[in-house]
Structures are given as structure tokens and as C-alpha cells.
Motif scaffolding. Sequence first.
Motif, PDB file in Angstrom:
ATOM      1  N   LEU A   1       0.827  -1.211   0.000  1.00 24.53           N
ATOM      2  CA  LEU A   1       0.000   0.000   0.000  1.00 24.53           C
ATOM      3  C   LEU A   1       0.859   1.257   0.000  1.00 24.53           C
ATOM      4  CD1 LEU A   1      -2.775   1.407   0.231  1.00 24.53           C
ATOM      5  CD2 LEU A   1      -2.525   1.234   2.720  1.00 24.53           C
ATOM      6  N   TRP A   2       1.975   1.229   0.730  1.00 20.79           N
ATOM      7  CA  TRP A   2       2.847   2.407   0.794  1.00 20.79           C
ATOM      8  C   TRP A   2       3.394   2.765  -0.582  1.00 20.79           C
ATOM      9  CZ3 TRP A   2       3.514   5.714   4.754  1.00 20.79           C
ATOM     10  CH2 TRP A   2       3.086   5.315   6.021  1.00 20.79           C
TER      11      TRP A   2
ATOM     12  N   SER B   1      -2.524  -3.889  -4.495  1.00 20.85           N
ATOM     13  CA  SER B   1      -1.934  -3.182  -3.349  1.00 20.85           C
ATOM     14  C   SER B   1      -2.917  -2.910  -2.223  1.00 20.85           C
ATOM     15  CB  SER B   1      -1.324  -1.851  -3.813  1.00 20.85           C
ATOM     16  OG  SER B   1      -0.331  -2.047  -4.803  1.00 20.85           O
ATOM     17  N   VAL B   2      -4.180  -2.719  -2.537  1.00 16.80           N
ATOM     18  CA  VAL B   2      -5.186  -2.375  -1.525  1.00 16.80           C
ATOM     19  C   VAL B   2      -5.988  -3.627  -1.197  1.00 16.80           C
ATOM     20  CG1 VAL B   2      -7.165  -0.911  -0.991  1.00 16.80           C
ATOM     21  CG2 VAL B   2      -5.292  -0.010  -2.382  1.00 16.80           C
ATOM     22  N   LYS B   3      -5.949  -4.039   0.083  1.00 19.59           N
ATOM     23  CA  LYS B   3      -6.489  -5.339   0.448  1.00 19.59           C
ATOM     24  C   LYS B   3      -7.878  -5.305   1.068  1.00 19.59           C
ATOM     25  CE  LYS B   3      -3.059  -6.405   3.128  1.00 19.59           C
ATOM     26  NZ  LYS B   3      -2.175  -7.172   4.040  1.00 19.59           N
TER      27      LYS B   3
ATOM     28  N   LYS C   1      -9.777   3.396   2.995  1.00 15.59           N
ATOM     29  CA  LYS C   1      -9.954   4.644   3.746  1.00 15.59           C
ATOM     30  C   LYS C   1      -8.615   5.328   4.005  1.00 15.59           C
ATOM     31  CE  LYS C   1     -13.374   4.717   6.802  1.00 15.59           C
ATOM     32  NZ  LYS C   1     -14.284   4.344   7.913  1.00 15.59           N
ATOM     33  N   SER C   2      -7.550   4.543   4.102  1.00 12.44           N
ATOM     34  CA  SER C   2      -6.215   5.140   4.225  1.00 12.44           C
ATOM     35  C   SER C   2      -5.855   5.904   2.958  1.00 12.44           C
ATOM     36  CB  SER C   2      -5.167   4.051   4.489  1.00 12.44           C
ATOM     37  OG  SER C   2      -5.392   3.418   5.730  1.00 12.44           O
ATOM     38  N   LEU C   3      -6.176   5.319   1.796  1.00 16.39           N
ATOM     39  CA  LEU C   3      -5.916   5.999   0.530  1.00 16.39           C
ATOM     40  C   LEU C   3      -6.771   7.265   0.408  1.00 16.39           C
ATOM     41  CD1 LEU C   3      -5.386   4.255  -2.860  1.00 16.39           C
ATOM     42  CD2 LEU C   3      -6.675   6.362  -2.752  1.00 16.39           C
ATOM     43  N   LEU C   4      -8.032   7.175   0.829  1.00 15.01           N
ATOM     44  CA  LEU C   4      -8.893   8.358   0.821  1.00 15.01           C
ATOM     45  C   LEU C   4      -8.355   9.438   1.747  1.00 15.01           C
ATOM     46  CD1 LEU C   4     -12.461   6.709   0.866  1.00 15.01           C
ATOM     47  CD2 LEU C   4     -11.378   7.927  -1.041  1.00 15.01           C
ATOM     48  N   ALA C   5      -7.780   9.023   2.867  1.00 15.31           N
ATOM     49  CA  ALA C   5      -7.200   9.997   3.805  1.00 15.31           C
ATOM     50  C   ALA C   5      -6.041  10.738   3.163  1.00 15.31           C
ATOM     51  CB  ALA C   5      -6.756   9.287   5.081  1.00 15.31           C
TER      52      ALA C   5
END
Length: 482
Positions: A53-54, A158-160, A166-170
Motif C-alpha cells: 500500500l505504501w 496493493s489495496v487489500k 480509507k487510508s488511501l482516501l485519507a
Amino acid sequence: MTNGAAKFFYPLAIIASLAVGYFMVSGQMAYAAALAFFPLLVMVVCLAFSNKLWGFLLLFIVNYFIPVLGHYVYDAPLGLLMDGAIAFNILVIICSYLTSKPNLHVLTGDLIAAVAIWGIFCALELFNPHMTSVNAWMSSMRNMAIYFIMVIILVQLSVKNLHQVKSLLAVWSVLVIISALKAMYQKYVGFTSGDEFFLYALDGQVTHIIYYGIRYFSIFSDAANFGGSMGMALTVFLIVGFHEKRPILKFYWWLVAALACYGMFVSGTRSALPAPVAGIMLYLVLVRDFKKMIPISIMLGFVVCILAFTTIGESNATIRRARTVFNHEEDPSYIVRKENQAKLKEILATMPFGNSLGMSAARAQNYGDFSPLTEIPTDSWYVQLWVETGIVGSIIYFLIMGYIFVKSGIVIFLRLKDPEVKGIAAGMLSGVAGLFVMSSNNEVFTQFPNGVIVYTLIGLVFLAPEFDRLELERKNGIVHYS
């Protein structure tokens, strides 16, 4: 930190701090910012190899800042930064599969196949007899097709789960806040050297400093790009806020939506207004939530009625310009656009595959094509697509986008059970749909940073059934994730 490492770290930190100070004092803010963020970049790169994700977040951020770099390093091949970020993500994924089983099963084959068809067509445009520059074809091919398929694959690998969505939206929300604050700075403080370079050296003032005031463009390539991106963000974060249960986060998402709304209006991009309107209308249909549908419909109807049937706020330049959306038949620029499209229709009648990728309007003239076709501005993504790929390419593209919207809409409408997953997926699809509607009047759909954002949201929406399954299992205590 070990003593040996400290011997190297502390001197380097002191030297780096002195260098940042020197660049700031000498007014070279771009170099100062790059050096200041370098340690953070190194940290994110290291973290990416432990969590994919990073790596994708790094790609997402790099994509967002490419337009503003163009104001400082004009004519530099900034697209290579995006290529490098994609290559880095591929490396991260390959390395992760050396120690764990590949999760290729999460890839949505129908979406990838549909986009691959579009990619093949774009690749064949290289053999278009009207194509005069491979560089023009390659530049347009990346935004139109390569990034389309690569970003979808990378985000799906990458996004599980919903937590990571929500981390990506943040992260996106922080970028939206930065964009809005930059627009405020331009409005109330003034323009930086990079802004002035865009306005006066690149002739941006022709379309940004006009009779009714200034169209602010923030960190984007132009005001239309800025306004469209903020319209999409307004739609997504407003809807995400509807489905957030924690009051503090609900307030935060709506604050981001409010700042995006501010940015959309100060951009002076009247065609951006239909983006949130169309997006929210689609959302109301997808979620079938009558408690929200009635008040939101009333609110939207009230705003539209004020703009369309009254003169309230006419003294305000922003409102006055927004009102022209509803009386475009009397708008000189709309009339000129229709005249241009009539000319293009006549020329393109014998060009079913268009003029090839990158070969439209001033873009083509930059690559040596001065035919009558290139003297007519395209003014919208739809028309640009028509000129570059012809009626054949336009039909293929709209069929593919139609499949994406219809398939996603059916899944959200009928299959998703978890209310939060359903709401967020509906919000993301509605944001994309709103920008797609706006693109009938502006060339913003595939521009940096909108193209990658759109492809990211599409990839996540097609993963919504997987997120829905995991979220329901988590709530039933079957699986756990951080």
C-alpha cells in the motif's frame, strides 16, 4: 540507531539542514522542498517493501504534484516521474511475491480485459497514416491507455480491504486540503514565481486573468483541471461523510468536501458545477436511501433553480459565471465550440480512425502537423478523443466506459450488503461519473492528476465485492485486519 550509523546520520542531517536553509534563503523553494522531503521519501520507499500500500500511496502522491512541477521546470519530461513510480510499484509487488503467495485472484478480469481492448486499439493508432510523430503518440498513449491498465492492476494488488481504502482516501483528502489552501494563498496573498511563470511566460493569463476576475488554479496545470478535480473530490468526500459513523471523521470528510467546493468555485470553471450535481444524483439512485434522497434532492433542486431561474447573487462574479451553465445557448464561447465541432465533423468524415494519438489542436502543431484539423481547438475530452481516434475509437471508448459504469452500478445497487462499503463504492463511482460528465466541456478526464485518480477509483469500485465480503466476515468475527 547504532553508534556506527549515528556517525554518518548526524553529519548528513546537519549538511542537509544547511542545504535546505541555503535554498530557502536564495529563493530556490523547489530545491528546498525536494531536499526537505527526501528523508520522508526514503522512509516510504523502505516501508513499501513491507506493505505494498505504501508504494501505491507514493505513486498517488507523485501523480498529484506533477502539474505544479510543470510551473517550475517547464518542458521537462515529468511523465517519467510517473513511469518511475509505476516501475517502483511493479518492483515492490515482484519482491513481495518472492516471499509470499501471489494474490492475483483479486484482479477483476473483465475490467482488465475491457481496458486491454482499448489499449490494443490505442497501440494500433501508431500505424494511423495521419500520424506524424511517435513522440506525440507515446505521450498520449501513456495517459489514455498505459496508465489506465497499469494503475488498475497496481491498486487492485496493493489495496487489500476497506481499512486500506480509507487510508488511501485519507491521503487524497490531505492533497485536496493542500490544493484548496494553495488557491486561498493565490487569492489572498498572491502568486509565487512558479505561478507567475505559468501566467506570464506560458501565456496562462489569457484564460486565467479575464474580464470578471482571476481564475485560480492552485497546484494544477490550469483552472479547468483544478475545478474538475475539486468537483470530483467534493462528490466523493461528501458521500463518504454520509456513511461515516464516527462524528469526528464525519466532520473531517465534510470539511474536505467543503474545501473542495471552495476550490471548485474559485477556479471559475463553470463546467465543473455539473460534476458534483451529476455525481450526487447517481449516488442517490445507487444507494436507494430515501432518507438522504429527499433532502439532498431538495437542496440540489434549490441551488439549480436559483442559478437557472433567478438573478440572485448576480453581483458576484463566481455566481454569475456559474449561472451561464444554464443559459449556454446565449454564451459566446458555447456558440464558438459548436461551430468548431461542425468544422471538425466535416474534416473527420473521411478519417474514421482520427488523426492519431496526440495529434489534435495545438498538441499536433507542437509535433509538426499544421493541417486544417490542428487549427481547431478541441475544448473537451470527448472532442479530443474524437479527433485523435476517430468515430471508431470514440465508439470503442464509450462502450468500455459504459460497461464500467453499468457493471459497477449493478454491483453496487444489487450485490453489496455492507452499508459502508456500499456507500464508499457509490461515492467513488459517482465522483468518476461526475467528472466524466464534465469532460464533455473540458479536457480534464485524463490530465494529471485526474487520470490516475479516476483509474484508482475504478479499480477500487470493481474490488468492492471483495471488500464487502471481508467486511461482513470481520463483523462476524471470522477474519481480522488492521
